[in-house]
Design a protein around this motif. Structure first.
Motif, short mmCIF file in Angstrom:
data_model
loop_
_atom_site.label_atom_id
_atom_site.label_comp_id
_atom_site.label_asym_id
_atom_site.label_seq_id
_atom_site.Cartn_x
_atom_site.Cartn_y
_atom_site.Cartn_z
N ASP A 138 0.82 -1.22 0.00
CA ASP A 138 0.00 0.00 0.00
C ASP A 138 0.86 1.28 0.00
OD1 ASP A 138 0.89 0.27 2.60
OD2 ASP A 138 -1.08 0.25 3.54
N THR B 80 3.58 -0.04 3.69
CA THR B 80 4.00 -1.32 4.24
C THR B 80 3.53 -2.41 3.30
OG1 THR B 80 3.91 -2.75 6.21
CG2 THR B 80 1.87 -1.63 5.60
N LEU C 163 1.05 -5.70 3.47
CA LEU C 163 0.01 -6.30 4.30
C LEU C 163 -0.36 -7.66 3.76
CD1 LEU C 163 -1.27 -3.12 3.47
CD2 LEU C 163 -2.47 -3.74 5.55
N GLN D 182 -5.60 -8.60 9.28
CA GLN D 182 -4.41 -8.51 8.42
C GLN D 182 -3.19 -8.42 9.30
OE1 GLN D 182 -2.57 -5.44 8.46
NE2 GLN D 182 -4.05 -3.83 8.91
N HIS E 248 0.97 -6.93 8.99
CA HIS E 248 1.85 -6.11 8.18
C HIS E 248 3.14 -5.87 8.95
CE1 HIS E 248 -0.30 -3.12 10.68
NE2 HIS E 248 0.91 -2.60 10.77
N HIS F 65 6.88 -3.47 9.83
CA HIS F 65 7.66 -2.23 9.88
C HIS F 65 9.12 -2.65 9.87
CE1 HIS F 65 4.01 0.11 10.96
NE2 HIS F 65 3.66 -1.03 11.53
N HIS G 95 2.88 -6.66 12.92
CA HIS G 95 1.63 -6.32 13.60
C HIS G 95 0.48 -7.17 13.06
CE1 HIS G 95 3.26 -2.05 14.65
NE2 HIS G 95 3.63 -2.97 15.53
N VAL H 34 -3.29 -7.26 13.14
CA VAL H 34 -4.38 -6.35 13.50
C VAL H 34 -5.68 -7.13 13.65
CG1 VAL H 34 -5.72 -4.33 12.76
CG2 VAL H 34 -3.25 -4.44 12.28
N MET I 243 -14.37 -1.66 10.24
CA MET I 243 -13.16 -1.00 10.70
C MET I 243 -13.46 0.44 11.10
SD MET I 243 -10.16 -1.27 11.50
CE MET I 243 -8.79 -2.17 10.91
N ARG J 147 -12.64 1.80 14.83
CA ARG J 147 -11.63 2.84 15.05
C ARG J 147 -12.16 3.98 15.92
NH1 ARG J 147 -8.12 3.07 9.45
NH2 ARG J 147 -7.15 4.85 10.43
N VAL K 243 -3.93 -5.16 18.61
CA VAL K 243 -2.82 -5.49 17.71
C VAL K 243 -1.78 -6.30 18.48
CG1 VAL K 243 -1.04 -4.61 16.15
CG2 VAL K 243 -3.20 -3.36 16.38
N LEU L 20 -3.38 3.53 16.72
CA LEU L 20 -2.79 3.15 15.44
C LEU L 20 -1.51 3.97 15.25
CD1 LEU L 20 -6.04 3.05 13.29
CD2 LEU L 20 -4.67 1.10 14.03
N THR L 21 -0.49 3.39 14.63
CA THR L 21 0.79 4.09 14.47
C THR L 21 0.89 4.80 13.13
OG1 THR L 21 1.97 2.19 13.53
CG2 THR L 21 1.91 2.37 15.95
N THR L 22 -0.23 4.89 12.42
CA THR L 22 -0.29 5.66 11.17
C THR L 22 -1.56 6.51 11.21
OG1 THR L 22 -1.59 4.00 9.97
CG2 THR L 22 0.82 3.76 9.90
N TRP M 210 -2.79 -2.75 22.89
CA TRP M 210 -1.55 -3.30 22.35
C TRP M 210 -1.05 -4.47 23.18
CZ3 TRP M 210 1.02 -2.57 17.89
CH2 TRP M 210 0.65 -1.47 17.10
C1 SG4 Z 1 -0.34 0.14 8.11
O1 SG4 Z 1 -0.26 1.38 7.42
C2 SG4 Z 1 -1.45 -0.70 7.49
O2 SG4 Z 1 -1.32 -0.63 6.10
C3 SG4 Z 1 -2.84 -0.23 7.88
O3 SG4 Z 1 -3.78 -1.21 7.45
C4 SG4 Z 1 -2.93 -0.07 9.38
O4 SG4 Z 1 -4.21 0.48 9.72
C5 SG4 Z 1 -1.86 0.88 9.85
O5 SG4 Z 1 -0.58 0.37 9.50
C6 SG4 Z 1 -1.87 1.09 11.36
O6 SG4 Z 1 -1.76 -0.16 12.01
O7 SG4 Z 1 -0.89 -1.71 13.60
N1 SG4 Z 1 0.71 0.01 12.72
S1 SG4 Z 1 -0.77 -0.31 13.20
O8 SG4 Z 1 -1.13 0.64 14.23
O9 SG4 Z 1 -5.05 -1.52 10.38
C7 SG4 Z 1 -5.18 -0.34 10.17
C8 SG4 Z 1 -4.83 -0.81 6.69
O10 SG4 Z 1 -5.02 0.33 6.41
C9 SG4 Z 1 -6.44 0.37 10.46
C10 SG4 Z 1 -5.72 -1.91 6.25
#
Ligand code: SG4
Ligand code: ZN
Length: 301
Positions: free
Chosen positions: A68, A71, A73, A100, A102, A104, A127, A129, A138, A142, A150, A210-212, A221
């Motif tokens: 994406d 990262t 996923l 999902q 993903h 880092h 992570h 999720v 979602m 959120r 996570v 969320l870290t993004t 967590w």
């Molecule tokens: C990554 O950017 C994933 O692509 C996101 O997944 C994810 O957001 C985001 O990280 C934050 O997740 O575990 N690092 S984290 O806090 O899962 C979500 C998607 O956008 C909502 C599907």
């Protein structure tokens, strides 16, 4: 809430210091990731082991791997037949469903985990999720403090590849461009990527975000203490003195040399300016956030 955001390694103009301009929660309280100071954690006897449903077998699938641009996923929720749910472990009721996972990571020779233990970062962090099954989407999850859970798993480099990552890592070469998705050839038990026997590692627990962007404070967590091994060649390109050597080496050099492997996290790319060569995506981790008044708990064992 997600406009154009990025990491400093991609472009400092849209890096983490700018996230609060597009997502106010990124400048708010209870943010993630954090450093976990092991002298300040409180043992909590209510943090019992996890109860995992469906993590020990390979679900029907297919699972989709996606780049994406931030990262890679692996989407593991393929509908009602693949019921991957966890309970126990001090999690709010009723259960949390795996959506999902993903990753880092860092750059050549640089650690890229988001969390750290006593200031110690690891090469990568995975992570997984999960969404609280009381919520329908979602978007709804959120908006609630107990919406998401996570599982954070540190990955530690070792010389040999970890076969449990093979299906995923060999898919990386097919998602090297931003925006691309492919179905993985096979699924595998989620437990094979968790530390210990199905996540029996000691774990740390805190309420965060969320870290993004949008950085919603909607995440319970779990940070596992024990790292899962991953092969050096699965993480990044071979480093000196092997870099640039031909694949067939004199016999005296073949012993411990990392084998050439294109499928690796640090070769995943992001979109560059139009017409340019896509740049590798590296250092896709958020800077650590203040703990504030929060407490980190530790499971007993
Ligand atoms: C990554 O950017 C994933 O692509 C996101 O997944 C994810 O957001 C985001 O990280 C934050 O997740 O575990 N690092 S984290 O806090 O899962 C979500 C998607 O956008 C909502 C599907
Ligand atoms: Zn993440």
């Amino acid at each position: 809430s997600e406009g154009a955001w990025c990491y400093d390694s991609q472009d400092p103009k849209c890096g983490p210091t700018h996230w609060k301009e597009i997502a106010p929660a990124c400048g708010g309280p209870a943010q993630s990731p954090i450093n976990i100071d092991l002298h300040l954690v409180r043992r909590d006897l209510t943090l019992r082991p996890f109860i995992f449903h469906g993590y020990d077998s390979a679900p029907p699938g297919p699972w989709t791997l996606e780049n994406d641009g931030h990262t890679v996923l692996l989407h593991v929720d393929t509908g009602p037949q693949s019921r991957l749910e966890m309970q126990g472990a001090g999690l709010p009721l009723p259960a949390y469903r795996a959506l999902q996972l993903h990753f880092h990571w860092g750059g050549p020779g640089r650690a890229g985990s988001e969390h750290s233990l006593d200031g110690q970062r690891r090469p990568m962090e995975m992570h997984v999720v999960h969404m609280n099954t009381r919520y329908q989407s979602m978007g709804e999850a959120r908006a609630h403090p107990d919406g998401l859970a996570v599982l954070a798993v540190f990955l530690a480099e070792q010389d040999s590849d970890n076969a449990n990552f093979s299906a995923l890592v060999s898919g990386l070469k097919n998602v090297s461009a931003r925006g691309v998705s492919v179905d993985l050839a096979s699924t595998f038990p989620l437990a094979s990527l968790l530390p210990g026997a199905s996540g029996l590692s000691r774990y740390y627990r805190y309420w965060g975000s969320l870290t993004t962007p949008g950085c919603e404070p909607a995440v319970l967590w779990t940070v596992f203490e024990d790292a899962v091994p991953i092969g050096r060649a699965q993480v990044g390109p071979p480093r000196l003195p092997w870099a640039g050597l031909p694949a067939t080496r004199p016999p005296f050099l073949t012993g411990s040399a990392p084998h050439p492997q294109v499928a690796q996290f640090q070769s995943v790319t992001q979109a560059g300016p139009p017409g340019s060569q896509p740049a590798p995506l590296t250092e896709n981790f958020r800077p650590q956030q203040p703990l504030g008044g929060r407490r980190v708990s530790a499971s007993p064992g």
